[in-house]
Design an enzyme around this catalytic site. Structure first.
Site, short mmCIF file in Angstrom:
data_model
loop_
_atom_site.label_atom_id
_atom_site.label_comp_id
_atom_site.label_asym_id
_atom_site.label_seq_id
_atom_site.Cartn_x
_atom_site.Cartn_y
_atom_site.Cartn_z
N CYS A 86 -4.30 1.38 4.50
CA CYS A 86 -3.11 0.54 4.68
C CYS A 86 -2.91 0.27 6.16
O CYS A 86 -3.61 0.81 7.02
CB CYS A 86 -1.90 1.20 4.06
SG CYS A 86 -1.54 2.75 4.87
N ASP A 139 -6.27 13.87 2.69
CA ASP A 139 -7.40 12.97 2.92
C ASP A 139 -7.39 12.51 4.38
O ASP A 139 -8.43 12.51 5.04
CB ASP A 139 -7.27 11.77 1.96
CG ASP A 139 -8.43 10.80 2.08
OD1 ASP A 139 -9.52 11.24 2.47
OD2 ASP A 139 -8.24 9.61 1.77
N TYR A 171 -9.05 2.31 -8.69
CA TYR A 171 -8.45 3.31 -7.80
C TYR A 171 -7.91 4.48 -8.60
O TYR A 171 -7.05 4.31 -9.47
CB TYR A 171 -7.33 2.63 -7.01
CG TYR A 171 -6.58 3.52 -6.05
CD1 TYR A 171 -7.24 4.37 -5.17
CD2 TYR A 171 -5.19 3.49 -6.00
CE1 TYR A 171 -6.54 5.16 -4.27
CE2 TYR A 171 -4.48 4.27 -5.10
CZ TYR A 171 -5.16 5.11 -4.24
OH TYR A 171 -4.47 5.90 -3.35
N HIS A 215 -5.57 10.07 -4.43
CA HIS A 215 -4.36 10.34 -3.64
C HIS A 215 -3.12 10.66 -4.46
O HIS A 215 -2.00 10.58 -3.93
CB HIS A 215 -4.04 9.13 -2.74
CG HIS A 215 -5.11 8.83 -1.75
ND1 HIS A 215 -5.64 7.56 -1.59
CD2 HIS A 215 -5.77 9.62 -0.89
CE1 HIS A 215 -6.57 7.60 -0.65
NE2 HIS A 215 -6.68 8.84 -0.21
#
Ligand code: ADP
Ligand code: SF4
Length: 691
Positions: free
Chosen positions: A31, A267, A171, A174
């Site tokens: 992002c 992460d 996806y 996370h």
């Protein structure tokens, strides 16, 4: 220069399903704090990475449907066909340089807020939603919802192909994706064929992978981003448990495995808590299970480490988010035999703080990030000088060093004067604190570059005053003298000096960083609430002190929520301190104790303390600038065309802001600057206007 043949391996093409990546450099999805608020700025930022040699460049999560909406966080809606035109800007920018463009299709599931569209948050079961203190709960998806979700995902994949993407993601990482939420036993309590056994909990993931392959798999590669190990949330995959089982079950289904650990804070772990390659123990099994190409991350900046990762069979691609932000031209520098020119990521997560504070991503190392389009700043190219003016920069902290580097690259004759015997200013001090050694890269990268430049001269131990500055005969002067920590305790929670601040047992972070030794149990009062308070604690505990940490807020190091370090800093503080007191402020300091009052109850208590460190706020070191600016006539008669303050000397801020300020000065010193010095992109401005 030619590439070192040891690194040839990094430049081999790699097939991913029906497409071929030109090399092994892979910018994984990340992002940026802007997304659709400024699509041109984001597309240019991504294109810059392709120009810099990243063979694959990906978007951040692109929401497949409006029920996956993150408002007020910046995000990338890809809800219907009307989003295709805007989405195609990024692949166009990336293809221009021969790289592949990837899109991370995702649905945030119970991590969505849906505050804007007011549709129910969707999840496998009805549970409180993530990432919000609000009393929202998810709707347990029924079979119709599941069918609909598959349809949305498939349509988004078809749209992605239309927009020009080469790699289309599913996806599941996370703890931020609906597909992941189905896997977590703590979230999924279904009793139908989508709940219970791992086969059932992963059914939707399998279906979506198959749907995507069927829809676009003939021409686009289908990638799976999967968190193989969950550190933070209960019931998630573990690398030696269900994480591994899922890779085994689906090993041949995606064309590419993009694997990492979860949640996002782990992460994108910072250098304070982990080293380069830190994910290897968790992800290295994946390549032993599947024959499909694998991409992993780990803040890779050293080409030797990269080669070793590939040779040892840990990964096929060198995945990077932050190293590609800090240096969009990292691959190209390796290719051109310029490894020493790599601007290495320092692992500070100031970039991440952009997303959490709803603002364009900043980078401590790369001042040009997200300025490529709006200010026309290229990370590696800078316009030549416009005059023969000579530039004096006073102060060699991050602002002064970056200013010297950028002005030097423009061809100006630059003199950099530093009062102390070492360069780096606050970076030198802070990088010597526990866990922050990687931060020295901010100084070291610039000093190394400056040493190669014949037009830049550096003088140490040169504390300058106004008279000297005027007498030297420079046309341009930039004052980068930084800031210092306040001694009197004034800050967000004390508007007047703390009673007792002027005693000999009261210290500042500057004192502790400069090696002043203190005696007795120490009370650290942190009303700044960023990273410094906890660093001071760590240093003092390492020196054998008994430390009490006091915070006037309900949390420790509140700002570090933005760098995603706050939970771990808090845990460390509870582990290290003899006591941690929140919601307390200092009432007064005496020679052997501190009197505290509770913010809400007013209750008073006395804590024994031989020494007190006040981590409250900083003041600009601007006396030199003020002295020069006060007498414009003398400046003019001395032949000085301009004197400007830059960096912390203007307003104390993040190191990233000082670097940006120094860079900006060097670019703009000979320009006429518009009232609004950057371009604005459409979306956010029209949405603010209600359009
Ligand atoms: P910034 O973050 O804005 O770069 P820093 O505080 O890190 O600021 O660095 C400021 C630097 O300026 C320090 O290294 C300090 O020693 C130096 N400095 C301060 N005053 C003077 C002066 N009068 N002459 C030369 N150097 C100075
Ligand atoms: Fe790396 Fe810090 Fe830049 Fe992020 S802000 S890319 S962590 S140097």
């Amino acid at each position: 220069m030619a590439r070192d043949p040891r690194y040839d391996l990094l430049f081999e093409p790699v097939q991913i399903g029906p497409v071929t990546a030109p090399n092994r450099f892979y910018q994984v999805p990340h992002c940026n704090g802007l997304s659709n608020w400024a699509p041109s700025a984001v597309a240019e930022m991504r294109g810059m990475k392709a120009e810099g040699g990243w063979g694959v460049v990906c978007t951040e999560v692109a929401e497949i449907h409006h029920s996956s909406e993150l408002h007020p966080f910046p995000s990338l809606p890809f809800w219907d066909d009307s989003d295709i035109a805007q989405m195609s800007l990024m692949p166009e920018a990336v293809h221009e340089h021969g790289s592949l463009a990837g899109i991370e299709l995702g649905h945030f599931g119970i991590a969505a807020g849906n505050r804007w569209g007011r549709t129910p948050v969707l999840g496998p079961s009805s549970v409180p939603t993530f990432e919000s203190a609000e009393p929202f709960h998810s709707k347990a998806m029924d079979k119709t919802d599941i069918r609909e979700f598959r349809r949305w995902h498939k349509n988004a994949a078809i749209r992605a192909r239309k927009a020009g993407f080469d790699i289309v993601y599913v996806y599941c990482g996370h703890a931020l994706s609906l597909l992941g939420h189905f896997l977590y036993t703590s979230i999924n309590s279904r009793t139908d064929e989508y709940g219970g056994s791992l086969k059932n909990r992963s059914r939707l993931l399998r279906e979506v992978l198959e749907d995507t392959k069927e829809a676009i798999g003939d021409s686009c590669a289908v990638a799976l981003r999967f968190g193989v190990h969950e550190f933070t949330y209960d019931g998630g995959p573990q690398f030696d448990g269900e994480g591994r089982e899922i890779v085994e079950m689906f090993k041949d289904l995606p064309d590419l495995w993009d694997v990492n650990v979860s949640d996002w804070s782990r992460d994108s772990d910072t250098s304070r808590f982990s080293d380069e390659g830190f994910q290897e123990p968790f992800v290295s099994f994946v390549k032993t299970v599947t024959d499909k190409p694998v991409v992993t991350v780990g803040r890779f900046t050293s080409p030797d480490t990269m080669v070793s990762q590939i040779k040892r069979g840990v990964t096929d691609f060198i995945g990077a988010a932050r190293p590609s932000i800090a240096d969009p031209w990292l691959p190209r520098k390796i290719d051109e035999g310029r490894v020493d020119d790599i601007r290495e990521c320092i692992g500070c997560n100031v970039c991440v703080s952009g997303e959490w504070s709803y603002s364009p991503m900043r980078c401590t190392q790369n001042p040009t990030v997200l300025e490529e389009w709006r200010r026309d700043w290229h990370p590696e190219k800078i316009p030549p000088k416009k005059s023969e003016d000579k530039l004096l920069i006073v102060g060699a902290g991050p602002a002064g060093l970056e200013c010297a580097l950028a002005a030097g690259r423009r061809g100006y004759d630059v003199t950099l004067a530093e009062a102390r015997s070492e360069l780096g200013g606050r970076v030198t001090l802070e990088s010597a604190m526990p866990g922050l050694s990687a931060w020295a890269r901010v100084r070291d990268y610039r000093v190394y570059q400056l040493q190669q430049m014949p037009n830049v001269e550096i003088y140490l131990e040169s504390q300058l005053d106004a008279e000297q500055v005027r007498d030297f005969g420079f046309e341009r002067v930039a004052i980068a003298t930084g800031a210092h920590w306040r001694r009197d305790g004034v800050g967000r929670h004390h508007s007047v000096p703390v009673s007792g601040w002027d005693q000999a047992n009261v210290f500042t972070p500057d004192d502790i960083m400069r090696g002043v030794m203190v005696a007795g149990p120490v009370l650290v009062y942190d009303s700044e609430s960023a990273y410094m308070g906890s660093l001071i604690v760590e240093r003092l505990v390492a020196q054998g002190h008994d430390v009490v940490l006091v915070s006037p807020t309900g949390q420790i190091a509140g700002w570090t929520l933005y760098t995603m370090e706050q939970p771990r800093i808090t845990a460390r503080m509870y582990e290290m301190c003899s006591s941690v007191l929140t919601d307390c402020q200092i009432a007064s300091i005496s020679t052997d104790s501190v009197s505290l009052s509770h913010i809400w109850s007013g209750e008073e208590r006395t804590v024994p303390a031989g020494a007190v460190v006040l981590v409250t706020s900083r003041l600009p070191e601007d006396a030199l600038y003020q002295a020069l600016a006060a007498e414009p006539d003398i400046l003019e008669s001395s032949g000085i065309k301009s004197v400007d303050a830059i960096g912390d000397c203007v307003a104390p801020h993040l190191i990233a802001a000082a670097v940006h300020s120094g860079h900006r000065y060097a670019r703009e010193m000979d320009e006429t600057i518009q009232e609004t010095p950057f371009k604005r992109d459409g979306t956010i401005w029209s949405s603010y206007a209600g359009g």
